[in-house]
Write an enzyme that holds these catalytic residues in place. Sequence first.
Site, PDB file in Angstrom:
ATOM      1  N   ARG A 281       0.865  -1.179   0.000  1.00 27.88           N
ATOM      2  CA  ARG A 281       0.000   0.000   0.000  1.00 27.88           C
ATOM      3  C   ARG A 281       0.899   1.225   0.000  1.00 27.88           C
ATOM      4  NH1 ARG A 281      -1.972   0.743   5.496  1.00 27.88           N
ATOM      5  NH2 ARG A 281      -0.530   2.475   5.467  1.00 27.88           N
ATOM      6  N   HIS A 285      -3.400   4.359   4.835  1.00 27.72           N
ATOM      7  CA  HIS A 285      -4.492   3.382   4.929  1.00 27.72           C
ATOM      8  C   HIS A 285      -5.779   3.997   4.389  1.00 27.72           C
ATOM      9  CE1 HIS A 285      -7.325   0.483   6.450  1.00 27.72           C
ATOM     10  NE2 HIS A 285      -7.929   1.446   7.120  1.00 27.72           N
ATOM     11  N   TYR A 294       4.401   5.178  11.413  1.00 31.41           N
ATOM     12  CA  TYR A 294       4.724   3.771  11.683  1.00 31.41           C
ATOM     13  C   TYR A 294       5.541   3.077  10.608  1.00 31.41           C
ATOM     14  CZ  TYR A 294       0.470   3.196   8.857  1.00 31.41           C
ATOM     15  OH  TYR A 294      -0.465   3.273   7.853  1.00 31.41           O
TER      16      TYR A 294
HETATM   17  C1  LIG Z   1     -14.709  -5.956  12.039  1.00 26.54           C
HETATM   18  C2  LIG Z   1     -13.878  -4.718  11.913  1.00 26.54           C
HETATM   19  N1  LIG Z   1     -12.899  -4.496  12.817  1.00 26.54           N
HETATM   20  C3  LIG Z   1     -12.126  -3.384  12.706  1.00 26.54           C
HETATM   21  C4  LIG Z   1     -12.343  -2.488  11.691  1.00 26.54           C
HETATM   22  C5  LIG Z   1     -11.455  -1.242  11.566  1.00 26.54           C
HETATM   23  N2  LIG Z   1     -10.561  -1.405  10.410  1.00 26.54           N
HETATM   24  C6  LIG Z   1     -10.810  -0.791   9.238  1.00 26.54           C
HETATM   25  S1  LIG Z   1      -9.654  -1.143   8.081  1.00 26.54           S
HETATM   26  C7  LIG Z   1      -8.800  -2.135   9.150  1.00 26.54           C
HETATM   27  C8  LIG Z   1      -7.535  -2.824   8.704  1.00 26.54           C
HETATM   28  C9  LIG Z   1      -7.728  -3.797   7.582  1.00 26.54           C
HETATM   29  O1  LIG Z   1      -6.488  -4.249   7.101  1.00 26.54           O
HETATM   30  P1  LIG Z   1      -6.383  -5.251   5.887  1.00 26.54           P
HETATM   31  O2  LIG Z   1      -7.321  -6.368   6.063  1.00 26.54           O
HETATM   32  O3  LIG Z   1      -4.940  -5.585   5.741  1.00 26.54           O
HETATM   33  O4  LIG Z   1      -6.893  -4.404   4.626  1.00 26.54           O
HETATM   34  P2  LIG Z   1      -6.261  -3.067   3.984  1.00 26.54           P
HETATM   35  O5  LIG Z   1      -6.985  -1.909   4.605  1.00 26.54           O
HETATM   36  O6  LIG Z   1      -4.803  -3.067   4.249  1.00 26.54           O
HETATM   37  O7  LIG Z   1      -6.583  -3.134   2.526  1.00 26.54           O
HETATM   38  C10 LIG Z   1      -9.411  -2.161  10.398  1.00 26.54           C
HETATM   39  C11 LIG Z   1      -8.903  -2.914  11.543  1.00 26.54           C
HETATM   40  C12 LIG Z   1     -13.394  -2.756  10.788  1.00 26.54           C
HETATM   41  N3  LIG Z   1     -13.661  -1.936   9.764  1.00 26.54           N
HETATM   42  N4  LIG Z   1     -14.138  -3.881  10.905  1.00 26.54           N
END
Ligand SMILES: Cc1ncc(C[n+]2csc(CCOP(=O)(O)OP(=O)(O)O)c2C)c(N)n1
Length: 387
Positions: A281, A285, A294
């Site tokens: 990425r 985020h 970080y």
């Molecule tokens: C069930 C849930 N827990 C926490 C969140 C908060 N949250 C939003 S994005 C994220 C990280 C996701 O990371 P990843 O699966 O690696 O996907 P990326 O955003 O890197 O594409 C979190 C913890 C959420 N949206 N849903």
Amino acid sequence: MAKGATASRTRSTRATGAGPGEPEMVQLLTPDGKRIETAQDPYGTEYTVDFTDEEYRGLYRDMVVIRKLDAEAEALQRQGELGIWASLRGQEAAQVGSGRALRPQDMAFPTYREHGVLYCRGIDPIMPLGLFRGVDQGGWDPREFNFHMYTIVIGAQTLHATGYAMGIAKDGKVGSDDGEAVIVYFGDGATSQGDVNESFVWSSVFQAPIVFFCQNNQYAISEPIERQTRIPLYQRAAGFGFRGIRVDGNDVLACYAVTRAALDNARRGQGPTLIEAYTYRMGAHTTSDDPTRYRLPTELEEWQARDPISRMRTFLADRKLADDDFFAGVDEEAKAAAQNLRERVLAMPDPDPLTLFDHVYPGGSPELDAQREQFAAYLASFEGSGH
Ligand SMILES: Cc1ncc(C[n+]2csc(CCOP(=O)(O)OP(=O)(O)O)c2C)c(N)n1
Ligand SMILES: [Mg+2]
């Protein structure tokens, strides 16, 4: 096997390491734009692509256009025109490669970052911007485009996709070269969710026609991949009883070939595959995040050297498949698409606030009616106040 990709179970050739100490991954285009003729996964399946010159140029065009549209959406958020935006920068090859590998009858379940797959499905790129501007609930009809609504709840869509895949199998739509298949997108962080692991179990034991497409972009917000797993993610599939393959997620050709083969296996009734697209990425985020808190700038520089678009550009130029006029034309096309997106976002009408109550229940309810009336009175209280 569809035009453009072939996969067969024969011996040898090569795959490439993701980094020092990392296992091999399927790669057909090196970071410096050199074409590898065939690559093999751990099961001995061999991959290659056989695109026409026009198709190669098309993959490049897709990636340039979606990067530009993404940058425009990010700028719109910074100017207060969108509530939030999750950029796909760096993940263009994973999304275009897998998105173009889908056949029309296949069903895709995205997260909130799959703007490139959405584009490949033929959906107007304005659609997710209505959601993030807060003026509609998403906009497109999932049945028309075989592309479900964005899902913000991490991993939840893997359950929806698994249920859908089991459903089409029961409907007899699986088992031939013309069968249907499902692809579900999720991130590296999502692999720690119960939902994702439950989906793996159900898909495996019911031999569901599904491809789990994990974009390992190395982070779940600020949590690095080391906090999700001690083994490469694709190797988890073995414990659930299905194939797991790591592909160079910054290589659009390899992403296409591996996804196409996995979908074809699924549609023929050969069950699930986990694809780990190893990528990065490049941006934050979301627009609410500051990645400089970080991660080190040197890490970003390392990944910039593996940029999915520049390696495809080098390949096209070296093979004389495209010249400067073509590249300038694509840049112009992308710029015009971004300008058009901006104009239409700014012109989006604000909805009547009371439409919020419209689709809660199919036939409404007395409680809902009472809440609507209460809210209408509240809104009316501002009339003439200047707010
Ligand atoms: C069930 C849930 N827990 C926490 C969140 C908060 N949250 C939003 S994005 C994220 C990280 C996701 O990371 P990843 O699966 O690696 O996907 P990326 O955003 O890197 O594409 C979190 C913890 C959420 N949206 N849903
Ligand atoms: Mg991630």
